[in-house]
Design an enzyme around this catalytic site. Structure first.
Site, mmCIF file in Angstrom:
data_model
loop_
_atom_site.group_PDB
_atom_site.id
_atom_site.type_symbol
_atom_site.label_atom_id
_atom_site.label_comp_id
_atom_site.label_asym_id
_atom_site.label_seq_id
_atom_site.Cartn_x
_atom_site.Cartn_y
_atom_site.Cartn_z
ATOM 1 C CB VAL A 129 -15.598 3.249 -13.632
ATOM 2 C CG1 VAL A 129 -14.624 2.662 -12.609
ATOM 3 C CG2 VAL A 129 -17.029 3.101 -13.130
ATOM 4 C CG ASP A 167 -27.416 -0.479 -12.213
ATOM 5 O OD1 ASP A 167 -28.145 -1.077 -13.035
ATOM 6 O OD2 ASP A 167 -26.460 0.247 -12.540
ATOM 7 N N GLY A 208 -21.158 4.335 -18.066
ATOM 8 C CA GLY A 208 -22.535 3.921 -17.856
ATOM 9 C C GLY A 208 -23.454 5.106 -17.835
ATOM 10 N N GLY A 209 -24.747 4.822 -17.598
ATOM 11 C CA GLY A 209 -25.741 5.883 -17.591
ATOM 12 C C GLY A 209 -25.590 6.820 -16.415
ATOM 13 C CG MET A 210 -26.132 5.524 -12.793
ATOM 14 S SD MET A 210 -27.618 6.556 -12.762
ATOM 15 C CE MET A 210 -27.395 7.423 -11.240
ATOM 16 N N GLY A 211 -22.511 7.584 -15.024
ATOM 17 C CA GLY A 211 -21.214 8.251 -15.040
ATOM 18 C C GLY A 211 -20.143 7.306 -15.564
ATOM 19 C CB ILE A 216 -11.512 1.050 -16.581
ATOM 20 C CG1 ILE A 216 -12.165 1.501 -15.276
ATOM 21 C CG2 ILE A 216 -10.005 1.231 -16.517
ATOM 22 C CD1 ILE A 216 -11.646 0.775 -14.036
ATOM 23 C CB ALA A 217 -16.420 0.934 -16.825
#
Length: 474
Positions: free
Chosen positions: A26, A135, A21-24, A18-19
Site C-alpha cells: 500500500v 481478510d 502484506g501477503g497480497m501486495g 505505508i504498508a
C-alpha cells in the site's frame, strides 16, 4: 520493482510505501489529475497470472465503489500497468489498529466495543452488496484521530492463490484471524467475517491472539480444533459472552449477521460508559439481536435496562426520613384565635394542664423532580383549628357555689378588719374617743385603780375634734 516516483496509469504517482502484506503493498500517492492524496494498493504480479483474476478483480472493484458508508474506504479507480494491478482508494489519515495494539498492548472493554460496532457496521454494508471481506484483521482497520474507524482491503482474498501463499508463510497475520470453515477449504461467507472480527476483539481485550503456532497451517488448524484461552478476569462477563459467540466454531452459533453484532456491541458500550460514569454496579446485560438464538445455544446478553410499560407512572424511590424515629419531634401548631362572637370561657383554678402525647412527625416521600435534600412538607398530619367543643365543660351549680364562697370570705375579712381598727383606736360607743382617764389612786404598774379611789375624771374628745368633755365622779 515499484519505488517512490513511479507513475501508474500515467496519473498516479507513488510517494511513500505505508504498508505491506501477503497480497501486495500500500502506497501513499498523488492523483496528478485531481491534485489529491490517494492510497494505491498494488497487487502481486503473480496474481495476474491466475485465470480470470483480472475480470473478477475488476468486477469487485466496481461493486466496492458502489458502497456508500463512512466506515468503508472509498474506491476511486483500478487498473493494470507495467504488469501490476492496482487499486486507487481514499487515503485515510490515521493509524492501523495493529500499530495501536503494538504500542499500548490492550484496549479497554468500552473502547473495544466501540471499534467492533463500527467495523461490524462497515462489514454489514459490504455484505448487503454481496461482498465478503475475507481478510478482517487489525492491519485492515484504520482508526482516525477522532476515533472513527474505516475498513479497507475488500475483496482481494478470493484468489485461489491465497491458499498457496498461506502455506508458504506469506500471510501469517491472515492465518491468525481465519475462520474454521476457511481453514478447512470451505467458501467464505459473511459469518466468516464475523468470526474474524471476534478474533480482533479478543486480541484487543487480551493483548494477544487466541491461537499461536510455529507456522500458519498450525495456527489455522488450532482455529478448527481448539478452544481459545479465557479472556482476562478483569473483562466483564457480558463482553466475554459477546466475543465467545462471535468466535463460535459453527457459523450457525455465531451472531446472525454483522448488523446484529454491531447492535450488541453498541448497546454494551453504552452500558459500560454509564457504569463508568456512575461508578457502581456492573454493566447490565444487553439485548443484541432482534431474533432469538437457535435452540440449545447461548442466549444473547442484554445491556439495555427494561423500560416501564407504556402509560404506567414510575414511582420515585422513597427518600430517607429527615427526622429520626427514635426521637420524634412534635409538629409546630399555629396559634388559633377564639371563634368570633363567643364569650371566653373561664378556666378552673389550680387545675394543672393535661399533657398531650407528642405526635410523631411523618415525612412524606420526596417528590420527583426536586433536588435531593430539599425540605418536604408533612402530609400525614395538618394542624386543625381548636374547636370550642374540645374545651372542658363546667356546671352552673359549681359557678354559683364559687361566688357564694367568695362573698362569705369578703364579709368575714371586712368584719375582722373593722374589729381590729376599733380596738386600736379605742373608740367608745357613740363615736367618742377616749383620750385619758385619771383617778386618785394608782396601781403598782402606774395605771388608775378605780376600786381604790372615791374620785375619777374622764376626758373625752368630741367627734368634730374641736373641744373635750370632762366628766367627774365615781
Amino acid at each position: 520493482m515499484l519505488s517512490p516516483g513511479v507513475q501508474l496509469g500515467n496519473r498516479y504517482r507513488l510517494d511513500e510505501r505505508i504498508a505491506s502484506g501477503g497480497m501486495g503493498d500500500v502506497w501513499r500517492g498523488t492523483d496528478q489529475v485531481l491534485g489529491r492524496t490517494v492510497a494505491v494498493k498494488s497487487l502481486l504480479p503473480a496474481l495476474l497470472d491466475e485465470p480470470g483474476f483480472a475480470e473478477r478483480f475488476r468486477g469487485e472493484a466496481r461493486t466496492m465503489a458502489t458502497i456508500n458508508h463512512p466506515g468503508v474506504v472509498d474506491v476511486y479507480d483500478f487498473g493494470n500497468d507495467q504488469h501490476i494491478a492496482f487499486l486507487i482508494m481514499e487515503y485515510v489519515e490515521g493509524d492501523p489498529l495493529s500499530a495501536t495494539l503494538s504500542r499500548v498492548g490492550r484496549l479497554t472493554p468500552a473502547r473495544t466495543m466501540a471499534l467492533v460496532a463500527q467495523a461490524a457496521d462497515a462489514l454489514h454494508a459490504a455484505h448487503v452488496k454481496g461482498i465478503v471481506h475475507r481478510d478482517v484483521k487489525p492491519g485492515n482497520l484504520l482508526v482516525r484521530p477522532n476515533g472513527t474507524l474505516v475498513l479497507t482491503d475488500f475483496g482481494i482474498a478470493r484468489s485461489e492463490l491465497v491458499g498457496q501463499l498461506t502455506a508458504a508463510g506469506s500471510v501469517l497475520g491472515t492465518a491468525s484471524y481465519i475462520s474454521p470453515e476457511q481453514a478447512t477449504g470451505q467458501v467464505a461467507t459473511p459469518a466468516s467475517d464475523v468470526y474474524a472480527l471476534g478474533v480482533v476483539a479478543y486480541q484487543c481485550l487480551a493483548g494477544r491472539r487466541p491461537f499461536e503456532g510455529d507456522n500458519p497451517l498450525d495456527i489455522a488448524m488450532r482455529h478448527v480444533r481448539e478452544t481459545p484461552r479465557p479472556l482476562p478476569s478483569d473483562i466483564p462477563p457480558q463482553v466475554c459472552a459477546l466475543v465467545e459467540r462471535a468466535m463460535a466454531k459453527d457459523p450457525k452459533d455465531r451472531w446472525q449477521s454483522a448488523a446484529v453484532l454491531a447492535g450488541a456491541a453498541r448497546q454494551l458500550k453504552a452500558a459500560l460508559s454509564r457504569q463508568a460514569r456512575g461508578g457502581a454496579g456492573q454493566a447490565a446485560p444487553i439485548s443484541a439481536a432482534p431474533a432469538s438464538p437457535a435452540p440449545g445455544r447461548a442466549a444473547p446478553i442484554s445491556a439495555a435496562p427494561a423500560s416501564p410499560a407504556p402509560g404506567r407512572a414510575q414511582v420515585p424511590p422513597r427518600a430517607a426520613p429527615l427526622v429520626s424515629p427514635a426521637a420524634p419531634v412534635a409538629p409546630h401548631r399555629p396559634a388559633t384565635a377564639p371563634p368570633p362572637n363567643r364569650p371566653p370561657v373561664a378556666q378552673p383554678l389550680n387545675r394543672p394542664p393535661v399533657a398531650q402525647p407528642p405526635r410523631p412527625t411523618v415525612v412524606a416521600p420526596a417528590a420527583a423532580g426536586y433536588p435531593r435534600g430539599a425540605a418536604t412538607v408533612p402530609s400525614a398530619y395538618s394542624p386543625q383549628p381548636t374547636s370550642s367543643r374540645n374545651a372542658p365543660k363546667r356546671s352552673r351549680s359549681g359557678m354559683v357555689f364559687l361566688v357564694i364562697v367568695l362573698g362569705v370570705l369578703v364579709v368575714v375579712c371586712s368584719g375582722v378588719v373593722s374589729y381590729k381598727l376599733r380596738n386600736s383606736l379605742n373608740v367608745m360607743p357613740g363615736g367618742v374617743s377616749v383620750s385619758a382617764v385619771t383617778s386618785e389612786a394608782l396601781r403598782p404598774d402606774g395605771r388608775d385603780d378605780p376600786a381604790g379611789t372615791a374620785y375619777r375624771r374622764l376626758d373625752q374628745l368630741r367627734p368634730d375634734g374641736d373641744e373635750t368633755i370632762t366628766s367627774e365622779g365615781r
